[in-house]
Structures are given as C-alpha cells and as structure tokens.
Design an enzyme around this catalytic site. Structure first.
Site, PDB file in Angstrom:
ATOM      1  N   LYS A  12       0.825  -1.206   0.000  1.00 26.09           N
ATOM      2  CA  LYS A  12       0.000   0.000   0.000  1.00 26.09           C
ATOM      3  C   LYS A  12       0.869   1.272   0.000  1.00 26.09           C
ATOM      4  O   LYS A  12       2.105   1.183   0.136  1.00 26.09           O
ATOM      5  CB  LYS A  12      -0.967  -0.089   1.187  1.00 26.09           C
ATOM      6  CG  LYS A  12      -1.883  -1.332   1.070  1.00 26.09           C
ATOM      7  CD  LYS A  12      -3.041  -1.351   2.049  1.00 26.09           C
ATOM      8  CE  LYS A  12      -2.698  -1.879   3.392  1.00 26.09           C
ATOM      9  NZ  LYS A  12      -3.903  -2.239   4.206  1.00 26.09           N
ATOM     10  N   TYR A  34     -12.433  -2.918  -1.475  1.00 32.25           N
ATOM     11  CA  TYR A  34     -12.804  -2.876  -0.059  1.00 32.25           C
ATOM     12  C   TYR A  34     -14.325  -2.887   0.146  1.00 32.25           C
ATOM     13  O   TYR A  34     -14.800  -2.451   1.193  1.00 32.25           O
ATOM     14  CB  TYR A  34     -12.162  -1.658   0.616  1.00 32.25           C
ATOM     15  CG  TYR A  34     -10.692  -1.846   0.952  1.00 32.25           C
ATOM     16  CD1 TYR A  34     -10.261  -2.943   1.709  1.00 32.25           C
ATOM     17  CD2 TYR A  34      -9.731  -0.930   0.531  1.00 32.25           C
ATOM     18  CE1 TYR A  34      -8.919  -3.119   2.024  1.00 32.25           C
ATOM     19  CE2 TYR A  34      -8.381  -1.104   0.848  1.00 32.25           C
ATOM     20  CZ  TYR A  34      -7.984  -2.206   1.602  1.00 32.25           C
ATOM     21  OH  TYR A  34      -6.662  -2.378   1.934  1.00 32.25           O
ATOM     22  N   HIS A  40      -1.724  -5.605   2.043  1.00 36.51           N
ATOM     23  CA  HIS A  40      -2.959  -6.402   1.982  1.00 36.51           C
ATOM     24  C   HIS A  40      -2.613  -7.787   1.468  1.00 36.51           C
ATOM     25  O   HIS A  40      -1.793  -7.930   0.557  1.00 36.51           O
ATOM     26  CB  HIS A  40      -3.962  -5.750   1.021  1.00 36.51           C
ATOM     27  CG  HIS A  40      -5.093  -6.669   0.645  1.00 36.51           C
ATOM     28  ND1 HIS A  40      -6.219  -6.799   1.417  1.00 36.51           N
ATOM     29  CD2 HIS A  40      -5.232  -7.539  -0.396  1.00 36.51           C
ATOM     30  CE1 HIS A  40      -7.029  -7.712   0.851  1.00 36.51           C
ATOM     31  NE2 HIS A  40      -6.454  -8.166  -0.244  1.00 36.51           N
ATOM     32  N   GLU A  60     -10.019 -11.290  -6.218  1.00 33.73           N
ATOM     33  CA  GLU A  60      -9.127 -10.124  -6.150  1.00 33.73           C
ATOM     34  C   GLU A  60      -8.074 -10.151  -7.271  1.00 33.73           C
ATOM     35  O   GLU A  60      -7.765  -9.103  -7.841  1.00 33.73           O
ATOM     36  CB  GLU A  60      -8.452 -10.073  -4.770  1.00 33.73           C
ATOM     37  CG  GLU A  60      -9.450  -9.744  -3.657  1.00 33.73           C
ATOM     38  CD  GLU A  60      -8.818  -9.761  -2.258  1.00 33.73           C
ATOM     39  OE1 GLU A  60      -7.616 -10.073  -2.131  1.00 33.73           O
ATOM     40  OE2 GLU A  60      -9.546  -9.457  -1.294  1.00 33.73           O
TER      41      GLU A  60
HETATM   42  P1  DAT Z   1      -6.562  -7.248   6.940  1.00 24.06           P
HETATM   43  O1  DAT Z   1      -5.881  -6.226   6.052  1.00 24.06           O
HETATM   44  O2  DAT Z   1      -5.634  -7.734   8.035  1.00 24.06           O
HETATM   45  O3  DAT Z   1      -7.201  -8.375   6.169  1.00 24.06           O
HETATM   46  P2  DAT Z   1      -9.256  -6.206   7.345  1.00 24.06           P
HETATM   47  O4  DAT Z   1      -9.634  -6.922   6.088  1.00 24.06           O
HETATM   48  O5  DAT Z   1     -10.075  -6.457   8.575  1.00 24.06           O
HETATM   49  O6  DAT Z   1      -7.722  -6.483   7.727  1.00 24.06           O
HETATM   50  O7  DAT Z   1      -9.285  -4.631   7.093  1.00 24.06           O
HETATM   51  C1  DAT Z   1      -8.818  -4.092   5.859  1.00 24.06           C
HETATM   52  C2  DAT Z   1      -7.981  -2.877   6.161  1.00 24.06           C
HETATM   53  O8  DAT Z   1      -8.788  -1.877   6.769  1.00 24.06           O
HETATM   54  C3  DAT Z   1      -6.852  -3.121   7.181  1.00 24.06           C
HETATM   55  O9  DAT Z   1      -5.690  -3.631   6.554  1.00 24.06           O
HETATM   56  C4  DAT Z   1      -6.649  -1.774   7.755  1.00 24.06           C
HETATM   57  C5  DAT Z   1      -8.041  -1.170   7.771  1.00 24.06           C
HETATM   58  N1  DAT Z   1      -8.700  -1.335   9.058  1.00 24.06           N
HETATM   59  C6  DAT Z   1      -9.237  -2.483   9.551  1.00 24.06           C
HETATM   60  N2  DAT Z   1      -9.754  -2.278  10.778  1.00 24.06           N
HETATM   61  C7  DAT Z   1      -9.530  -0.966  11.062  1.00 24.06           C
HETATM   62  C8  DAT Z   1      -9.816  -0.124  12.169  1.00 24.06           C
HETATM   63  N3  DAT Z   1     -10.444  -0.583  13.252  1.00 24.06           N
HETATM   64  N4  DAT Z   1      -9.418   1.172  12.106  1.00 24.06           N
HETATM   65  C9  DAT Z   1      -8.788   1.668  11.014  1.00 24.06           C
HETATM   66  N5  DAT Z   1      -8.484   0.926   9.932  1.00 24.06           N
HETATM   67  C10 DAT Z   1      -8.858  -0.362   9.951  1.00 24.06           C
HETATM   68 MG    MG Z   2      -8.801  -8.276   4.815  1.00 26.25          MG
END
Ligand code: DAT
Ligand code: MG
Length: 150
Positions: free
Chosen positions: A9, A49, A115, A126
């Site tokens: 990223k 996303y 990611h 994806e």
């Molecule tokens: P990952 O990237 O570990 O699969 P995820 O899919 O739950 O995590 O979330 C996607 C992205 O969103 C993550 O890399 C960072 C952001 N994110 C997740 N939870 C967050 C939070 N509570 N506050 C801010 N950003 C968050």
């Molecule tokens: Mg994720």
C-alpha cells in the site's frame, strides 16, 4: 497451484519498504506471477474494499489507498493464501507478532503496509479485479524441487 493477491500500500511505497517485503515472500519460496505499480482509482478502491463499506474506518481507508502508489503482486505457491497471511501478521501493527511484516515494520491499524487475500475464493476474485489474465506469468523456478520437496 494456489495464487494470492498482495498489495503493498502507499505507506509501503513511500517508506521504500517494497524491496524488503518482496524479499521475504521470495525467501519463503513463493514466486512472482504478476507485479505492477498502480495509482488506484476511487472506483477500484471501492470494489476492493466493498466488504468494509459502512464501517467507521471505510472512508479513511479509501482515502489512504488512493493517496499514493500501490504495488500489486500475485504470488503463487503451495498454500500461498495462508502462507502470505502468516508472513503478513495481525491487522494492527502494534499487536502483530515480531517476525511478521506488520510486526516488524508497522505501528498503525490503517497504515499497516500490506494487503493479502484472506481465502482462496477471495484471492481468485481479487486477482481477477487487479490483473488481466495476460498480465500473469506461470513458470517453474529451477529450484522448485528443493522448495516443494517430495
Ligand atoms: P486485513 O488487512 O488484516 O485483512 P481487514 O480486512 O479487517 O484487515 O481490514 C482491511 C484494512 O482496513 C486493514 O488492513 C486496515 C483497515 N482497518 C481495519 N480495521 C480498522 C480499524 N479498526 N481502524 C482503522 N483501519 C482499519
Ligand atoms: Mg482483509
């Protein structure tokens, strides 16, 4: 052979960590099947996303992902999805285990560098979202027998 989508990223590119992080995946034995530097559009970010739409961090996450260049990779190898997730570590950089990418290089939840697809189904979706079929290359590295074993 399994494939996974990895995104380095904008924080990763700005911090010049691309080489260090790609190195870890190569050391593990995963091989590159695709790689390109992308200025992500709002539309692509929304598609990628979509599962997080409506969450409190969604708008901030989209703003972050379009804020600079992203290096998109497809990695291939045995259990590539799970192996990459293990190397990446927990979402929150402050909690990610030492030795993982986020554990060693990230301190933020949002700006967590990378990611990785979280299931083989999502990986297939994806990879198709980020890459055209002709942008992907499959090959057998010469050391494959040593990496894969019998
Ligand atoms: P990952 O990237 O570990 O699969 P995820 O899919 O739950 O995590 O979330 C996607 C992205 O969103 C993550 O890399 C960072 C952001 N994110 C997740 N939870 C967050 C939070 N509570 N506050 C801010 N950003 C968050
Ligand atoms: Mg994720």
């Amino acid at each position: 052979m399994e494939r996974t989508l990895i995104l380095l990223k904008p924080d990763c590119v700005h911090r010049r960590l691309v080489g260090s992080i790609v190195h870890r995946f190569e050391q593990k034995g995963l091989r590159l099947a695709g790689m390109k530097l992308v200025q992500v559009s709002r539309g692509l970010a929304e598609q990628h996303y979509a599962v997080h739409k409506g969450k409190p961090f969604y708008e901030s996450l989209l703003k972050f992902i379009v804020s600079g260049p992203t290096l998109a990779l497809v990695l291939e190898g045995r259990e590539a999805v799970a192996v990459a997730r293990h190397l990446i570590g927990a979402t929150d950089g402050a909690k990610a285990a030492p030795g993982t990418i986020r554990g060693d290089f990230a301190l933020s939840v949002q700006n967590n560098l990378i990611h990785g697809s979280d299931s083989t189904d999502n990986a297939a979706t994806e990879v198709a979202l980020w890459f055209k079929p002709e942008e992907l290359v499959t090959f057998q590295p010469v050391d494959s027998p040593w990496i894969v074993g019998g």
